[in-house]
Design a protein around this motif. Structure first.
Motif, PDB file in Angstrom:
ATOM      1  N   VAL A 183       0.740  -1.135  -0.047  1.00  0.00           N
ATOM      2  CA  VAL A 183      -0.119   0.055  -0.166  1.00  0.00           C
ATOM      3  C   VAL A 183       0.978   1.355  -0.073  1.00  0.00           C
ATOM      4  O   VAL A 183       2.056   1.141   0.251  1.00  0.00           O
ATOM      5  N   THR A 184       0.321   2.403  -0.275  1.00  0.00           N
ATOM      6  CA  THR A 184       0.814   3.766  -0.094  1.00  0.00           C
ATOM      7  C   THR A 184       0.300   4.550   0.938  1.00  0.00           C
ATOM      8  O   THR A 184      -0.847   5.160   0.479  1.00  0.00           O
ATOM      9  N   PRO A 185       0.873   4.555   2.088  1.00  0.00           N
ATOM     10  CA  PRO A 185       0.142   5.264   3.124  1.00  0.00           C
ATOM     11  C   PRO A 185       0.080   6.789   2.968  1.00  0.00           C
ATOM     12  O   PRO A 185       1.051   7.059   2.147  1.00  0.00           O
ATOM     13  N   PRO A 186      -0.714   7.397   3.606  1.00  0.00           N
ATOM     14  CA  PRO A 186      -0.374   9.006   3.443  1.00  0.00           C
ATOM     15  C   PRO A 186       0.696   9.543   3.820  1.00  0.00           C
ATOM     16  O   PRO A 186       1.083  10.814   3.084  1.00  0.00           O
ATOM     17  N   THR A 187       1.423   8.909   4.705  1.00  0.00           N
ATOM     18  CA  THR A 187       2.474   9.529   5.103  1.00  0.00           C
ATOM     19  C   THR A 187       3.664   8.429   5.270  1.00  0.00           C
ATOM     20  O   THR A 187       3.241   7.348   5.729  1.00  0.00           O
ATOM     21  N   LEU A 188       4.842   8.535   5.294  1.00  0.00           N
ATOM     22  CA  LEU A 188       6.082   7.627   5.624  1.00  0.00           C
ATOM     23  C   LEU A 188       7.065   8.391   6.425  1.00  0.00           C
ATOM     24  O   LEU A 188       6.988   9.587   6.555  1.00  0.00           O
ATOM     25  N   VAL A 189       7.971   7.519   7.148  1.00  0.00           N
ATOM     26  CA  VAL A 189       9.186   7.855   7.690  1.00  0.00           C
ATOM     27  C   VAL A 189       8.610   8.924   8.902  1.00  0.00           C
ATOM     28  O   VAL A 189       9.228  10.116   8.955  1.00  0.00           O
ATOM     29  N   GLY A 190       7.647   8.392   9.630  1.00  0.00           N
ATOM     30  CA  GLY A 190       7.217   9.177  10.907  1.00  0.00           C
ATOM     31  C   GLY A 190       6.537  10.507  10.367  1.00  0.00           C
ATOM     32  O   GLY A 190       6.637  11.453  11.297  1.00  0.00           O
ATOM     33  N   GLY A 191       5.891  10.643   9.316  1.00  0.00           N
ATOM     34  CA  GLY A 191       5.217  11.888   8.745  1.00  0.00           C
ATOM     35  C   GLY A 191       6.391  12.953   8.055  1.00  0.00           C
ATOM     36  O   GLY A 191       5.816  13.893   7.731  1.00  0.00           O
ATOM     37  N   VAL A 192       7.354  12.438   8.077  1.00  0.00           N
ATOM     38  CA  VAL A 192       8.676  13.279   7.286  1.00  0.00           C
ATOM     39  C   VAL A 192       8.152  13.603   5.977  1.00  0.00           C
ATOM     40  O   VAL A 192       8.332  14.488   5.239  1.00  0.00           O
ATOM     41  N   PHE A 193       7.630  12.512   5.088  1.00  0.00           N
ATOM     42  CA  PHE A 193       7.015  12.250   3.749  1.00  0.00           C
ATOM     43  C   PHE A 193       5.636  12.404   3.514  1.00  0.00           C
ATOM     44  O   PHE A 193       5.048  11.310   4.474  1.00  0.00           O
ATOM     45  N   ARG A 194       5.132  13.031   2.671  1.00  0.00           N
ATOM     46  CA  ARG A 194       3.493  13.128   2.393  1.00  0.00           C
ATOM     47  C   ARG A 194       3.250  12.553   0.972  1.00  0.00           C
ATOM     48  O   ARG A 194       4.171  12.901   0.240  1.00  0.00           O
ATOM     49  N   LEU A 195       2.352  11.601   0.779  1.00  0.00           N
ATOM     50  CA  LEU A 195       2.050  10.923  -0.489  1.00  0.00           C
ATOM     51  C   LEU A 195       1.779  12.101  -1.335  1.00  0.00           C
ATOM     52  O   LEU A 195       0.748  12.991  -1.221  1.00  0.00           O
ATOM     53  N   ASP A 196       2.241  12.258  -2.418  1.00  0.00           N
ATOM     54  CA  ASP A 196       2.226  13.066  -3.679  1.00  0.00           C
ATOM     55  C   ASP A 196       1.327  12.657  -4.817  1.00  0.00           C
ATOM     56  O   ASP A 196       0.404  13.170  -5.542  1.00  0.00           O
ATOM     57  N   ALA A 197       1.635  11.491  -5.075  1.00  0.00           N
ATOM     58  CA  ALA A 197       0.862  10.647  -6.196  1.00  0.00           C
ATOM     59  C   ALA A 197       1.158   9.185  -6.068  1.00  0.00           C
ATOM     60  O   ALA A 197       2.078   8.627  -5.540  1.00  0.00           O
ATOM     61  N   GLY A 198       0.122   8.550  -6.270  1.00  0.00           N
ATOM     62  CA  GLY A 198      -0.222   6.997  -6.109  1.00  0.00           C
ATOM     63  C   GLY A 198       0.066   6.150  -7.621  1.00  0.00           C
ATOM     64  O   GLY A 198       0.482   6.931  -8.500  1.00  0.00           O
ATOM     65  N   THR A 199      -0.187   4.867  -7.565  1.00  0.00           N
ATOM     66  CA  THR A 199       0.146   4.229  -8.807  1.00  0.00           C
ATOM     67  C   THR A 199      -0.752   4.757  -9.836  1.00  0.00           C
ATOM     68  O   THR A 199      -0.185   4.672 -10.891  1.00  0.00           O
ATOM     69  N   LYS A 200      -2.178   5.013  -9.737  1.00  0.00           N
ATOM     70  CA  LYS A 200      -2.946   5.385 -10.916  1.00  0.00           C
ATOM     71  C   LYS A 200      -2.412   6.925 -11.576  1.00  0.00           C
ATOM     72  O   LYS A 200      -2.358   7.059 -12.579  1.00  0.00           O
ATOM     73  N   GLU A 201      -2.135   7.745 -10.483  1.00  0.00           N
ATOM     74  CA  GLU A 201      -1.690   9.098 -10.959  1.00  0.00           C
ATOM     75  C   GLU A 201      -0.326   9.040 -11.707  1.00  0.00           C
ATOM     76  O   GLU A 201      -0.129   9.553 -12.705  1.00  0.00           O
ATOM     77  N   LEU A 202       0.606   8.154 -11.109  1.00  0.00           N
ATOM     78  CA  LEU A 202       1.969   7.985 -11.741  1.00  0.00           C
ATOM     79  C   LEU A 202       1.900   7.250 -13.385  1.00  0.00           C
ATOM     80  O   LEU A 202       2.638   7.401 -13.911  1.00  0.00           O
ATOM     81  N   GLU A 203       0.946   6.196 -13.237  1.00  0.00           N
ATOM     82  CA  GLU A 203       0.898   5.717 -14.408  1.00  0.00           C
ATOM     83  C   GLU A 203       0.155   6.657 -15.421  1.00  0.00           C
ATOM     84  O   GLU A 203       0.588   6.437 -16.522  1.00  0.00           O
ATOM     85  N   LYS A 204      -0.781   7.393 -15.061  1.00  0.00           N
ATOM     86  CA  LYS A 204      -1.239   8.485 -16.201  1.00  0.00           C
ATOM     87  C   LYS A 204      -0.019   9.524 -16.333  1.00  0.00           C
ATOM     88  O   LYS A 204      -0.065   9.734 -17.626  1.00  0.00           O
ATOM     89  N   GLU A 205       0.815   9.530 -15.670  1.00  0.00           N
ATOM     90  CA  GLU A 205       2.180  10.392 -16.117  1.00  0.00           C
ATOM     91  C   GLU A 205       3.008   9.246 -17.007  1.00  0.00           C
ATOM     92  O   GLU A 205       4.438   9.980 -17.149  1.00  0.00           O
ATOM     93  N   GLY A 206       2.868   8.349 -17.402  1.00  0.00           N
ATOM     94  CA  GLY A 206       3.734   7.535 -18.125  1.00  0.00           C
ATOM     95  C   GLY A 206       4.783   6.775 -17.228  1.00  0.00           C
ATOM     96  O   GLY A 206       5.755   6.199 -17.698  1.00  0.00           O
ATOM     97  N   LEU A 207       4.600   6.593 -15.841  1.00  0.00           N
ATOM     98  CA  LEU A 207       5.552   5.938 -15.007  1.00  0.00           C
ATOM     99  C   LEU A 207       5.220   4.375 -14.430  1.00  0.00           C
ATOM    100  O   LEU A 207       5.387   3.861 -13.574  1.00  0.00           O
ATOM    101  N   GLY A 208       4.428   3.828 -15.268  1.00  0.00           N
ATOM    102  CA  GLY A 208       4.116   2.351 -15.017  1.00  0.00           C
ATOM    103  C   GLY A 208       5.267   1.473 -15.199  1.00  0.00           C
ATOM    104  O   GLY A 208       6.274   1.519 -15.883  1.00  0.00           O
TER     105      GLY A 208
END
Length: 174
Positions: A14-39
Motif C-alpha cells: 500500500v501507499t500510506p498517506p505519510t512515511l518515515v514518521g510523517g516526514v514524507f507525504r504522499l504526492d501521487a499513487g499508482t494510478k496518478e503515476l501511470e497517467k504520467e507514463g511511469l508504469g
C-alpha cells in the motif's frame, strides 16, 4: 510466490498517506503515476500487481521519496531484485550506479534483507536506492535530494534503516 491452494498473495503493498514518521507525504499513487507514463506493470512477473508512490518531504518539496514495487506472484526474489535495479537504471533521470550494491539487515535476522546502491541522477545529484525482494513482494525505494551533490553525502546504512521502516509501513496481510 503463490502456493497451490492459496486464494491470492500473502501480502499486499500500500501507499500510506505519510512515511518515515510523517516526514514524507504522499504526492501521487499508482494510478496518478501511470497517467504520467511511469508504469512498471509490464516488467513485473506474471501474477504480480505493481504499486507506485511518490512522496514529498513535508519541510522541502524538492526532496522526494519514490516507491516502485509489486506483490503477488514474485517468483525468484534474487532475479526480481536484480531486475528492479537494472530497470531503474534505465529509467527517468538518467540514473547511473555511483557505488555498487551492498546488503544490509538493519533489523537483524528478524527483519528484511535490504540491498542498496548509490546512484547519480540527472548527471549531478546522488541518491540512495534500496530494495527488498521476497516471494510475496518486492520494492525499490529512492530518496532524491537535488542538493546531494556528492556520492560521499549518501549514507547507505542510514537509508537501509529507513527502507526497513518503509518495509513495515507498506506491507499489509492479504
Amino acid at each position: 510466490m503463490l502456493v497451490p491452494g492459496d486464494d491470492g498473495p500473502r501480502v499486499t503493498l500500500v501507499t500510506p498517506p505519510t512515511l518515515v514518521g510523517g516526514v514524507f507525504r504522499l504526492d501521487a499513487g499508482t494510478k496518478e503515476l501511470e497517467k504520467e507514463g511511469l508504469g512498471v506493470q509490464g516488467g513485473m512477473p506474471k501474477g504480480a500487481v505493481s504499486v507506485l508512490g511518490r512522496y514529498q518531504r513535508v519541510a522541502d518539496h524538492a526532496v522526494t521519496l519514490s516507491l516502485s514495487g509489486a506483490y503477488g506472484g514474485i517468483g525468484e526474489p534474487d532475479a526480481v531484485l536484480d531486475g528492479m535495479f537494472k530497470g531503474f537504471e534505465s529509467g527517468p533521470g538518467k540514473p547511473s550506479v555511483a557505488s555498487g550494491r551492498r546488503d544490509f539487515t538493519p533489523d537483524g535476522h528478524a527483519g528484511p534483507a535490504i540491498a542498496c546502491e548509490v546512484v547519480k541522477m540527472y548527471d549531478r545529484a546522488y541518491a540512495p536506492a534500496c530494495a527488498w525482494a521476497g516471494e510475496s513482494d518486492a520494492m525499490l525505494v529512492l530518496d532524491f535530494d537535488p542538493d546531494r551533490l556528492s556520492a560521499d553525502s549518501v549514507d547507505l546504512t542510514a537509508f537501509a534503516k529507513v527502507t526497513a521502516g518503509i518495509y513495515r509501513d507498506v506491507r499489509r496481510p492479504a
